[in-house]
Design an enzyme around this catalytic site. Sequence first.
Site, mmCIF file in Angstrom:
data_model
loop_
_atom_site.group_PDB
_atom_site.id
_atom_site.type_symbol
_atom_site.label_atom_id
_atom_site.label_comp_id
_atom_site.label_asym_id
_atom_site.label_seq_id
_atom_site.Cartn_x
_atom_site.Cartn_y
_atom_site.Cartn_z
ATOM 1 N N CYS A 147 -27.181 -18.006 -29.846
ATOM 2 C CA CYS A 147 -26.241 -18.863 -29.107
ATOM 3 C C CYS A 147 -25.047 -19.176 -30.008
ATOM 4 O O CYS A 147 -23.899 -19.220 -29.564
ATOM 5 C CB CYS A 147 -26.897 -20.181 -28.697
ATOM 6 S SG CYS A 147 -28.411 -20.034 -27.756
ATOM 7 N N HIS B 23 -21.029 -19.859 -29.861
ATOM 8 C CA HIS B 23 -20.870 -21.296 -29.618
ATOM 9 C C HIS B 23 -21.187 -22.138 -30.843
ATOM 10 O O HIS B 23 -21.576 -23.300 -30.701
ATOM 11 C CB HIS B 23 -21.750 -21.732 -28.446
ATOM 12 C CG HIS B 23 -21.325 -21.181 -27.128
ATOM 13 N ND1 HIS B 23 -20.197 -21.621 -26.468
ATOM 14 C CD2 HIS B 23 -21.853 -20.212 -26.341
ATOM 15 C CE1 HIS B 23 -20.074 -20.947 -25.328
ATOM 16 N NE2 HIS B 23 -21.060 -20.087 -25.232
ATOM 17 N N ARG C 258 -26.517 -21.518 -16.330
ATOM 18 C CA ARG C 258 -25.607 -21.195 -17.427
ATOM 19 C C ARG C 258 -26.363 -20.648 -18.635
ATOM 20 O O ARG C 258 -25.946 -19.691 -19.269
ATOM 21 C CB ARG C 258 -24.782 -22.440 -17.830
ATOM 22 C CG ARG C 258 -23.686 -22.108 -18.832
ATOM 23 C CD ARG C 258 -22.682 -21.154 -18.178
ATOM 24 N NE ARG C 258 -21.817 -20.483 -19.142
ATOM 25 C CZ ARG C 258 -22.083 -19.312 -19.708
ATOM 26 N NH1 ARG C 258 -23.213 -18.681 -19.440
ATOM 27 N NH2 ARG C 258 -21.223 -18.748 -20.528
ATOM 28 N N CYS D 290 -26.187 -16.959 -20.381
ATOM 29 C CA CYS D 290 -25.910 -16.792 -21.817
ATOM 30 C C CYS D 290 -26.918 -15.824 -22.444
ATOM 31 O O CYS D 290 -26.544 -14.934 -23.198
ATOM 32 C CB CYS D 290 -25.979 -18.137 -22.539
ATOM 33 S SG CYS D 290 -24.358 -18.892 -22.805
#
Lengths: 289, 207
Positions: free
Chosen positions: A198, A202, A246, A250
């Site tokens: 992730c 991010h 979401r 991802c």
Amino acid sequence: MSSIKLRVVVALSGLAFACAAQAGQTATPVKVAAQTKKAASKSRSAIAAEFEKFRDIMEEASPAELFEAKGEELWKAKRGPKNASLEKCDLGLGPGVLKGAYVKMPRYFADTDQVMDAERRIVYCMVTLQGFKEADLAKKPFSSASKTPDPVSLVTYVAGQSRGMKIAVPQKHPKERDAYNTGEEIFNYRAGPWDFSCATCHGADNLRIRTQDLPNLSSKEGAIAAFQGWPGYRMTGGLMHTLQWRLNDCFRQQRFPEPGYVSETLSDLLTYMGVNANGHVYKGPGIKR
Amino acid sequence: MKIIQATIFGAAALAIAYTAQAQDYRAQAISMMKRDFHAKGIAGMDRLDEDTVQKICNLSHNNPPKGLAERLQQDQLEDIKYPADGKFLGDWKSGEKIAQRGRGMTWKDKDGKTSRGEPNGGSCYNCHQIGPDTTSFGSIGNSLLHFGKIRGYGADMQKYVYGKIYNAKAFNLCSAMPRFGHSDTLSEEQIKDLVALLLDPNSPVNK
């Protein structure tokens, strides 16, 4: 109710303008076309700022409210094999208490001895109170052109009941702290054919994929962007989506296998993101690019 | 064998810096993901297993001890399969298409192909500025505009770029960039086309 519907109609006509402007259609009204042309010559950050301005206007009368209204109907209706409503569902503040519940989730629930995010808890209530089967709810859990699954509308309704409130995801119970720490590990776990975690996209400030700004979810400012964004009415495709969708998307783009719907993995990730966003005011379900 | 030795060495070095509690959370996270995920399409559950590079980068928060990083980079370097014909420059026009395409390797895609039946993309513009005409580029990677013009067009540079695309971890162990050859995302021919995009003097990148 009728005022909500009226505002939604206004919002949808606004959206139609915006979408047409995005697509650069020749039929767009002169004013919008001129704005589009102007925007194209601006830098990307200026375009992003324009969109933020547009979103602020839109959120005055967001299409998300349509789903809030639908969710409210579903919440109060007697449904499922047990012909019961969800009005006795305990979202952490006592049975039936919705005001402010969303901004305090994920949280620990003694009856399941688990940390649960809003959607996970709502699905739990649909199973225990109404008699729905979790496996059935997990079959097609995300919105498509033909269907908005009930949990999506329900989450949107519940989220709307925390509009304007401060995010305060609790870290009192040891399992809530465990969820945060495990969530942080999942967030940073690189694997798969492309070595992504992730955090690859991010985990730092000011990153972009193409022109899309990527919030740094390990920071306070970035985490609020994610918390604020969902449930959101996504203009791309015109669908209402929740955080469960979401995170699923991802992991797809991370080139991982698929995470289970309302799984502990996702609750823990949402705990990590939610706690990082603590202290910010949640503006309620809105719209997304 | 070399990889195994390096792993033992690395694990020992990192154990000192890593608290037992953090290890617990990491172990919990991994077993939780293996329980909660399921295979979908071409994305099997084996994708959740770390290889040596991923493991060392995860344990060290992408900041591995220098000596260990160098040893593992050497292993990755030896993994690169250079073209048998010794030629690195393909067709930059095809390279541009590969750089633009962001599809491939997800649930609905096929082995080596996207769900639309096209060859996998390299997703290059997602992270890098490359050609002058594409303004929607990402910022995770550095700008590659004028790459050859700035760095030169020589054979060594061609070999370096081929290797970098094939296996970015051979040059920077915890780079954010995928290993496009190592992971069988891109073919030898596709990587050559990308090398040409950056290093053909006629490529718009160098205009």
